[in-house]
Design a protein around this motif. Structure first.
Motif, mmCIF file in Angstrom:
data_model
loop_
_atom_site.group_PDB
_atom_site.id
_atom_site.type_symbol
_atom_site.label_atom_id
_atom_site.label_comp_id
_atom_site.label_asym_id
_atom_site.label_seq_id
_atom_site.Cartn_x
_atom_site.Cartn_y
_atom_site.Cartn_z
ATOM 1 N N ALA A 97 81.694 142.177 18.887
ATOM 2 C CA ALA A 97 81.132 142.277 17.545
ATOM 3 C C ALA A 97 80.089 141.191 17.357
ATOM 4 C CB ALA A 97 82.240 142.142 16.507
ATOM 5 N N LYS A 98 78.946 141.587 16.864
ATOM 6 C CA LYS A 98 77.841 140.655 16.647
ATOM 7 C C LYS A 98 77.781 140.275 15.178
ATOM 8 C CE LYS A 98 72.839 140.158 17.383
ATOM 9 N NZ LYS A 98 71.597 140.840 17.834
ATOM 10 N N HIS A 99 77.774 138.984 14.918
ATOM 11 C CA HIS A 99 77.681 138.526 13.534
ATOM 12 C C HIS A 99 76.380 139.036 12.915
ATOM 13 C CE1 HIS A 99 77.364 135.857 10.058
ATOM 14 N NE2 HIS A 99 78.665 135.676 10.180
ATOM 15 N N PRO A 100 76.439 139.548 11.691
ATOM 16 C CA PRO A 100 75.241 140.150 11.100
ATOM 17 C C PRO A 100 74.106 139.171 10.839
ATOM 18 C CG PRO A 100 77.005 139.994 9.487
ATOM 19 C CD PRO A 100 77.605 139.648 10.810
ATOM 20 N N GLY A 101 74.417 137.891 10.680
ATOM 21 C CA GLY A 101 73.348 136.932 10.388
ATOM 22 C C GLY A 101 72.635 137.300 9.096
ATOM 23 N N ASP A 102 71.309 137.450 9.174
ATOM 24 C CA ASP A 102 70.528 137.813 7.992
ATOM 25 C C ASP A 102 70.606 139.309 7.691
ATOM 26 O OD1 ASP A 102 69.738 135.187 7.680
ATOM 27 O OD2 ASP A 102 67.921 135.445 8.892
ATOM 28 N N ARG A 103 71.156 140.077 8.619
ATOM 29 C CA ARG A 103 71.303 141.508 8.371
ATOM 30 C C ARG A 103 72.594 141.757 7.600
ATOM 31 N NH1 ARG A 103 69.545 144.124 14.243
ATOM 32 N NH2 ARG A 103 67.498 143.118 14.364
ATOM 33 N N LEU A 104 72.719 142.958 7.061
ATOM 34 C CA LEU A 104 73.894 143.257 6.253
ATOM 35 C C LEU A 104 75.059 143.770 7.067
ATOM 36 C CD1 LEU A 104 72.296 144.994 3.119
ATOM 37 C CD2 LEU A 104 72.741 142.561 3.519
ATOM 38 N N TRP A 105 74.780 144.500 8.145
ATOM 39 C CA TRP A 105 75.824 145.264 8.807
ATOM 40 C C TRP A 105 76.242 144.645 10.132
ATOM 41 C CZ3 TRP A 105 71.557 147.281 6.373
ATOM 42 C CH2 TRP A 105 71.823 147.982 5.184
ATOM 43 N N LEU A 116 89.218 147.426 2.298
ATOM 44 C CA LEU A 116 88.501 148.442 1.522
ATOM 45 C C LEU A 116 87.115 147.983 1.100
ATOM 46 C CD1 LEU A 116 91.326 149.733 -0.855
ATOM 47 C CD2 LEU A 116 90.590 150.658 1.350
ATOM 48 N N TYR A 117 86.965 146.679 0.837
ATOM 49 C CA TYR A 117 85.746 146.190 0.214
ATOM 50 C C TYR A 117 85.005 145.218 1.132
ATOM 51 C CZ TYR A 117 88.575 148.015 -3.573
ATOM 52 O OH TYR A 117 89.379 148.820 -4.343
ATOM 53 N N TRP A 118 83.732 145.112 0.872
ATOM 54 C CA TRP A 118 82.834 144.276 1.668
ATOM 55 C C TRP A 118 83.395 142.851 1.779
ATOM 56 C CZ3 TRP A 118 78.246 146.473 3.526
ATOM 57 C CH2 TRP A 118 77.380 145.605 4.200
ATOM 58 N N VAL A 119 83.426 142.334 3.000
ATOM 59 C CA VAL A 119 83.947 140.990 3.252
ATOM 60 C C VAL A 119 82.776 140.041 3.484
ATOM 61 C CG1 VAL A 119 85.394 139.569 4.746
ATOM 62 C CG2 VAL A 119 86.051 141.951 4.272
ATOM 63 N N ASN A 120 82.786 138.927 2.771
ATOM 64 C CA ASN A 120 81.715 137.943 2.899
ATOM 65 C C ASN A 120 81.728 137.328 4.294
ATOM 66 O OD1 ASN A 120 79.791 135.958 2.561
ATOM 67 N ND2 ASN A 120 81.052 134.679 1.212
ATOM 68 N N LYS A 121 80.681 137.601 5.077
ATOM 69 C CA LYS A 121 80.577 137.053 6.422
ATOM 70 C C LYS A 121 79.556 135.920 6.494
ATOM 71 C CE LYS A 121 83.597 139.673 8.402
ATOM 72 N NZ LYS A 121 84.849 139.068 8.899
ATOM 73 N N GLY A 122 79.185 135.393 5.340
ATOM 74 C CA GLY A 122 78.186 134.336 5.317
ATOM 75 C C GLY A 122 78.755 132.930 5.332
ATOM 76 N N THR A 123 80.085 132.813 5.373
ATOM 77 C CA THR A 123 80.690 131.493 5.363
ATOM 78 C C THR A 123 80.607 130.851 6.741
ATOM 79 O OG1 THR A 123 82.890 132.331 5.931
ATOM 80 C CG2 THR A 123 82.305 132.266 3.598
ATOM 81 N N LYS A 124 80.691 129.536 6.752
ATOM 82 C CA LYS A 124 80.656 128.794 8.008
ATOM 83 C C LYS A 124 81.842 129.179 8.889
ATOM 84 C CE LYS A 124 80.412 124.080 9.835
ATOM 85 N NZ LYS A 124 80.359 122.622 9.482
ATOM 86 N N GLU A 125 83.011 129.355 8.258
ATOM 87 C CA GLU A 125 84.198 129.720 9.019
ATOM 88 C C GLU A 125 84.032 131.082 9.662
ATOM 89 O OE1 GLU A 125 84.118 128.716 5.933
ATOM 90 O OE2 GLU A 125 85.004 126.716 6.056
ATOM 91 N N SER A 126 83.410 132.008 8.948
ATOM 92 C CA SER A 126 83.197 133.349 9.482
ATOM 93 C C SER A 126 82.266 133.323 10.681
ATOM 94 C CB SER A 126 82.629 134.267 8.392
ATOM 95 O OG SER A 126 82.242 135.504 8.924
ATOM 96 N N LYS A 127 81.188 132.572 10.575
ATOM 97 C CA LYS A 127 80.222 132.512 11.666
ATOM 98 C C LYS A 127 80.832 131.870 12.917
ATOM 99 C CE LYS A 127 76.128 132.329 8.679
ATOM 100 N NZ LYS A 127 74.962 131.541 8.244
#
Length: 316
Positions: free
Chosen positions: A200-208, A252-263
């Motif tokens: 899985a590739k982190h979306p970065g500046d992209r949404l998906w 079910l709902y969009w998960v915030n992947k912009g956090t430092k922990e997520s990246k």
């Protein structure tokens, strides 16, 4: 370069005809492993396609920017053009012999349009309550995604910690094609094995979120022209009282992947060394397929899902 058939033999211990949570019957000559997932022979009506109203009065739109302060402006602007019952009903039109909306599940699900200003990151707080999930219409029309999701699909979304709308259609095609291959060969579809083949590739500046084949383990290919003009076209899927569990078992709902922990933790490579005996055997089997330079086009596998004879020619 694509070749026509898989030549290595799957590990005998891994054959599992009931690897999917639901499988539609195939055309004559189909394997019995598909019997659990009914497939229609003609287009059918959607269950419901009228947005809920409260006493006939219009409901004011919430302030999505305040509700989701973590969402980027680009994400908040990703809204749907499917805003009417008629637009939802038009999804059933087409020449495909097997559509994703079909009678067997129509009475268990509610498909609704979206308000014009509702972003794809909205959840039940921004939608007047009630469980739902967003699905891009191309996933129904082109990728042939169906509800209820298979166990593999639910577990993969949970493992990646993303909503269904958060995974790019190209990646959904990998998910669907992998299941079709596994089912045809009588093999279980395992999340660990799938994530041995894909990362899985982190979306970065992209949404998906995107899934990429890992070098040396590639078994599926995709045409970059397969899914076009899909952005800004999604619907709500809701359960009803006939199947309250329709949306159980995945985010079910969009998960915030912009956090430092997520990246820092998003990529989750899989090693056979940490797997059980069965999944380890499956990894070695799929790696042997990749070593022969056999690749399969996802669109072809999806289009022939219900045609056992065609899959036999292409997969073996």
């Amino acid at each position: 370069m694509a070749r026509s058939k898989i030549t290595p033999n799957p590990p005998p211990s891994s054959r599992n005809p009931s690897s999917q949570a639901h499988n539609p019957p195939r055309a004559p000559g189909a394997s019995s492993s598909q019997a659990e997932r009914p497939a229609p022979s003609h287009p059918t009506n959607l269950a419901q396609a009228t947005p809920p109203v409260a006493g006939g009065a219009s409901i004011p739109s919430p302030d999505f920017k305040k509700l989701y302060p973590w969402a980027t402006p680009t994400l908040l602007k990703e809204t749907s053009s499917v805003n009417s019952a008629g637009a939802v009903l038009r999804l059933k039109k087409g020449d495909e012999p097997h559509l994703s909306f079909h009678k067997e599940h129509d009475d268990k699900m509610v498909v609704l349009p979206c308000s014009p200003d509702m972003p794809v990151c909205a959840d039940d707080k921004g939608n007047n309550g009630g469980l739902f999930c967003f699905v891009y219409t191309t996933l129904f029309k082109k990728v042939k995604l169906r509800f209820p999701f298979t166990r593999f699909e639910r577990e993969l979304l949970t493992e990646l910690d993303i909503a269904a709308a958060q995974l790019h259609p190209n990646s959904w095609a990998f998910v669907r094609a992998f299941q079709i291959m596994c089912d045809h060969l009588g093999l279980p579809a395992s999340v660990d094995v799938f994530l041995f083949l894909f990362e899985a590739k982190h979306p970065g500046d992209r949404l998906w979120v995107s899934l990429n084949g890992i070098a040396g383990r590639s078994i599926l290919s995709i045409s970059q022209q397969s899914y076009k003009d899909w952005k800004g076209k999604f619907v709500q899927v809701r359960p009803n009282d006939k199947d309250a569990s329709l949306l159980d078992g995945f985010p079910l709902y969009w998960v915030n992947k912009g956090t430092k922990e997520s990246k820092g933790s998003f990529r989750r490579p899989r090693s056979p060394d940490s797997m059980g005996a069965l999944d380890k055997d499956l990894c070695f089997f799929w790696k042997s397929v990749a070593d022969t330079n056999i690749t399969f086009l996802t669109t072809t596998l999806i289009s022939f899902e219900f045609f056992e004879d065609q899959l036999e020619v292409r997969i073996g």
